[in-house]
Design a protein around this motif. Structure first.
Motif, PDB file in Angstrom:
ATOM      1  N   UNK A   1     -13.390 -10.580   0.645  1.00  0.00           N
ATOM      2  CA  UNK A   1     -13.406 -11.910   0.025  1.00  0.00           C
ATOM      3  C   UNK A   1     -13.009 -12.995   1.020  1.00  0.00           C
ATOM      4  N   UNK A   2     -12.718 -12.596   2.246  1.00  0.00           N
ATOM      5  CA  UNK A   2     -12.427 -13.578   3.289  1.00  0.00           C
ATOM      6  C   UNK A   2     -10.956 -13.932   3.413  1.00  0.00           C
ATOM      7  N   UNK A   3     -10.100 -13.213   2.693  1.00  0.00           N
ATOM      8  CA  UNK A   3      -8.665 -13.515   2.757  1.00  0.00           C
ATOM      9  C   UNK A   3      -8.050 -13.006   4.049  1.00  0.00           C
ATOM     10  N   UNK A   4      -6.927 -13.619   4.412  1.00  0.00           N
ATOM     11  CA  UNK A   4      -6.090 -13.075   5.479  1.00  0.00           C
ATOM     12  C   UNK A   4      -5.138 -12.097   4.805  1.00  0.00           C
ATOM     13  N   UNK A   5      -5.303 -10.813   5.082  1.00  0.00           N
ATOM     14  CA  UNK A   5      -4.559  -9.788   4.352  1.00  0.00           C
ATOM     15  C   UNK A   5      -3.356  -9.313   5.165  1.00  0.00           C
ATOM     16  N   UNK A   6      -2.184  -9.421   4.550  1.00  0.00           N
ATOM     17  CA  UNK A   6      -0.960  -8.891   5.153  1.00  0.00           C
ATOM     18  C   UNK A   6      -0.634  -7.614   4.385  1.00  0.00           C
ATOM     19  N   UNK A   7      -0.480  -6.507   5.085  1.00  0.00           N
ATOM     20  CA  UNK A   7      -0.188  -5.263   4.371  1.00  0.00           C
ATOM     21  C   UNK A   7       1.239  -4.815   4.646  1.00  0.00           C
ATOM     22  N   UNK A   8       1.851  -4.276   3.601  1.00  0.00           N
ATOM     23  CA  UNK A   8       3.147  -3.605   3.730  1.00  0.00           C
ATOM     24  C   UNK A   8       2.900  -2.189   3.256  1.00  0.00           C
TER      25      UNK A   8
ATOM     26  N   UNK B   1       0.842  -1.208   0.000  1.00  0.00           N
ATOM     27  CA  UNK B   1       0.000   0.000   0.000  1.00  0.00           C
ATOM     28  C   UNK B   1       0.870   1.248   0.000  1.00  0.00           C
ATOM     29  N   UNK B   2       0.750   2.050  -1.049  1.00  0.00           N
ATOM     30  CA  UNK B   2       1.428   3.349  -1.032  1.00  0.00           C
ATOM     31  C   UNK B   2       0.486   4.462  -1.469  1.00  0.00           C
ATOM     32  N   UNK B   3      -0.811   4.257  -1.154  1.00  0.00           N
ATOM     33  CA  UNK B   3      -1.796   5.287  -1.469  1.00  0.00           C
ATOM     34  C   UNK B   3      -3.207   4.734  -1.316  1.00  0.00           C
TER      35      UNK B   3
ATOM     36  N   UNK C   1      -0.925 -14.618  -3.181  1.00  0.00           N
ATOM     37  CA  UNK C   1      -0.933 -13.507  -4.133  1.00  0.00           C
ATOM     38  C   UNK C   1      -0.245 -12.298  -3.516  1.00  0.00           C
ATOM     39  N   UNK C   2       0.549 -11.614  -4.340  1.00  0.00           N
ATOM     40  CA  UNK C   2       1.139 -10.323  -3.965  1.00  0.00           C
ATOM     41  C   UNK C   2       0.528  -9.285  -4.893  1.00  0.00           C
ATOM     42  N   UNK C   3       0.060  -8.181  -4.320  1.00  0.00           N
ATOM     43  CA  UNK C   3      -0.623  -7.174  -5.140  1.00  0.00           C
ATOM     44  C   UNK C   3      -0.112  -5.783  -4.830  1.00  0.00           C
ATOM     45  N   UNK C   4      -0.038  -4.952  -5.853  1.00  0.00           N
ATOM     46  CA  UNK C   4       0.245  -3.529  -5.631  1.00  0.00           C
ATOM     47  C   UNK C   4      -0.239  -2.704  -6.814  1.00  0.00           C
ATOM     48  N   UNK C   5      -0.195  -1.393  -6.634  1.00  0.00           N
ATOM     49  CA  UNK C   5      -0.627  -0.453  -7.663  1.00  0.00           C
ATOM     50  C   UNK C   5       0.603   0.073  -8.385  1.00  0.00           C
TER      51      UNK C   5
ATOM     52  N   UNK D   1      -4.228   1.252  -2.925  1.00  0.00           N
ATOM     53  CA  UNK D   1      -3.715   0.097  -2.205  1.00  0.00           C
ATOM     54  C   UNK D   1      -4.643  -0.273  -1.049  1.00  0.00           C
ATOM     55  N   UNK D   2      -5.150   0.745  -0.354  1.00  0.00           N
ATOM     56  CA  UNK D   2      -6.115   0.474   0.719  1.00  0.00           C
ATOM     57  C   UNK D   2      -7.388  -0.189   0.171  1.00  0.00           C
TER      58      UNK D   2
END
Lengths: 366, 366
Positions: free
Chosen positions: A103-110, A88-90, A135-139, A93-94
């Motif tokens: 969606x029921x995922x366990x979300x780890x945020x950096x 998350x850099x904005x 999964x790794x996700x970013x903007x 990302x949130x």
């Protein structure tokens, strides 16, 4: 009511559309199983592969906006209790984290400060600590901050940890290099109303074979409207009915993608850089400071600090709109009231628009 | 490639759009927070209340097609393990059941033969046997069969059992009476590309106070893109950003609703009946038999048995399209190859189109 001025759209999107795209929009509609429609969607899909920089077979114009693309892309691969790492850099990302949690995922945020970029070392550390991450996700291009996230190292980390890599390219696609295949992005979604030069209402998405295999192995049901399998059955022959695709938006997207082809993708990227550079120079002369580190600034969405002398920044934007028909954007979330966001995207990215905006801003600020 | 003939759309939708709607589509886009945009959406919302026959505050033009409306309407009120009764009398009833199952509900189905209507007695029996049912759902105008479901008694049963009543009005809204408030419908969704006369891409939805209260009391998270609460926060002041609404589709919808106002809603309903009646008379002369009982046939979507003499019905449709630019629909699901579906909806519903189709069919069949 007084007729309002036609808008010069220099906000965070939508951007303006060309006369050719406007003309395409107004063509007579066609049925959702008409053979001519599939000539159009096949051409759109091929052209989208080019702008995404991918060979991915499953590359489609999803019916819905960029936010539909976000929901669709997470929903097809995430099952309840999956671990997902969201950088998350904005603001957006949130949003990714919010959708993923629902969606029921366990979300780890950096998280990085808004205006900064994600550090690969922080992501590596979180991945090492997390165990199996799906999964790794970013903007890529954060529309809320105007900051470009370098992707290469994060893609490598995701691959090393056996995770899929999902990237939001809403504010980059068509305006700057995206390179899905070269970078190893497994899933990406974008939007048509920014650098592509079409109206809003369609979200281009692309999915790698690797991500497709994960979709096929899932056990939990997928949200019906956004199910990739049903969408594939519609867009690929023999074309099973799923929903009535918006033919007029597809005509417009096709025309916009043809314009990109005619301009040349690399020339288009260079135009975005040139117009963004001109904007920064013009606003610097007015004493308006750019937000974020120079090396990370996007050529498509430009953030500037609201000058100290401005009491009410919303009034400035309202006057630009009312007196001159020019739209620029305010800050989102924690940057509300602190920055202005000025888009130089697609058909809106012209030197003429930049000169008009700086002249209008000079007038309004004095 | 030879330039195809402009289409005369007499399929199950989309239907043709008027020159005024085409012109509105091609207007320059506007930002998603522009005050002028909310003048347009407020006007659209008021006009949608009129065609739905409702005072419901939460009546909005959802970004997505009718199928997005279906997903959205179920997703906001259904939580895992809820009991839902779905009445099925065609293809779209099955879709409702499929979407509801994916949401984790326990789905109780009451089925009628395709071409027949649901019997209130069968629904009463199922409700009595089921215990607490949260929602009763059915399709008003079954696009797959051309059959109109009477709603009054089912609405009463739902109310007596303390259940919400959800109705699909995709193929009825704007072409025949819907009467949400008078009938006691709690939730309804439709589509713009059928009897409303606009292009596809928007789903009008309306929600009663009673259904809204159920949404607010839910515990399980809602699919983000379709969350009524987030959508309300966008459409109502102070207008919090949710997604970039497709301004061009909204312009077109606004223009189409204005045309409905100008024609008069009751005159428009009468036009649909008159044109549908003409179609049946014309096709009867060609020896083509109407499907379903006369008393239940829709004035908007007309189903006919494929004549016995026709070997390959798809060839007939292909020739109508290729030689005369006329679209009609084939059968869906279990009626595939058995019926033709001919829409008389919105701007497509004219005596001229009917005469053209019957003349073309006469030629193709001889």
């Amino acid at each position: 009511m007084q007729t309002p001025l036609p808008r010069v759209l220099l906000g965070p999107g939508p951007s303006s559309i060309s006369p050719k795209v406007q003309e395409a929009l107004s063509r007579a509609p066609i049925g959702y199983l008409d053979p001519e429609l599939f000539e159009i969607t096949d051409r759109i899909r091929a052209r989208l592969r080019t702008v995404f920089g991918t060979q991915n077979a499953f590359t489609i114009p999803l019916t819905g906006t960029g936010m539909a693309g976000m929901e669709c892309c997470f929903a097809n691969v995430i099952e309840p209790a999956d671990k997902v790492l969201v950088g998350i850099h904005g603001f957006f990302g949130h949003r990714m984290a919010e959708i993923t949690r629902r969606l029921g995922a366990e979300v780890i945020t950096v998280e990085a400060e808004w205006g900064e970029v994600l550090e690969p070392a922080a992501i590596a550390k979180a991945l090492d600590a997390a165990g199996k991450v799906k999964l790794v996700a970013c903007v890529h291009a954060e529309t809320s901050t105007g900051i470009c996230q370098p992707l290469e190292e994060i893609a490598k980390l995701a691959r090393e940890h056996g995770a899929l890599f999902l990237v939001d390219t809403v504010t980059s696609l068509g305006g700057m290099p995206v390179e899905v295949d070269r970078l190893g992005i497994d899933i990406s979604y974008s939007a048509t109303q920014k650098c592509i030069g079409a109206p809003s209402g369609i979200s281009p998405i692309t999915v790698s074979e690797r991500a497709w295999a994960v979709r096929q192995q899932r056990r939990a049901p997928v949200e019906w409207y956004f199910d990739w399998v049903l969408l594939k059955d519609y867009y690929d022959a023999p074309h099973t009915y799923h929903h009535t695709v918006p033919a007029n938006l597809l005509y417009a997207l096709d025309a916009a993608l043809e314009e990109i082809e005619e301009e040349g993708l690399e020339d288009r990227w260079r135009r975005h850089v040139a117009v963004s550079t001109l904007l920064r120079e013009q606003l610097k002369e007015l004493g308006i400071k750019a937000f974020g580190r120079a090396e990370h600034r996007l050529p498509t969405l430009n953030a500037f600090y609201v000058p100290d002398a401005v009491d009410n920044e919303a009034n400035v934007r309202a006057r630009l709109l009312q007196d001159y028909g020019i739209e620029i954007g305010g800050g989102l979330g924690k940057l509300k009231g602190k920055i202005w966001r000025i888009g130089t995207m697609g058909s809106s990215a012209t030197p003429r628009n930049v000169l008009l905006l700086s002249a209008a801003l000079r007038t309004v600020l004095n």
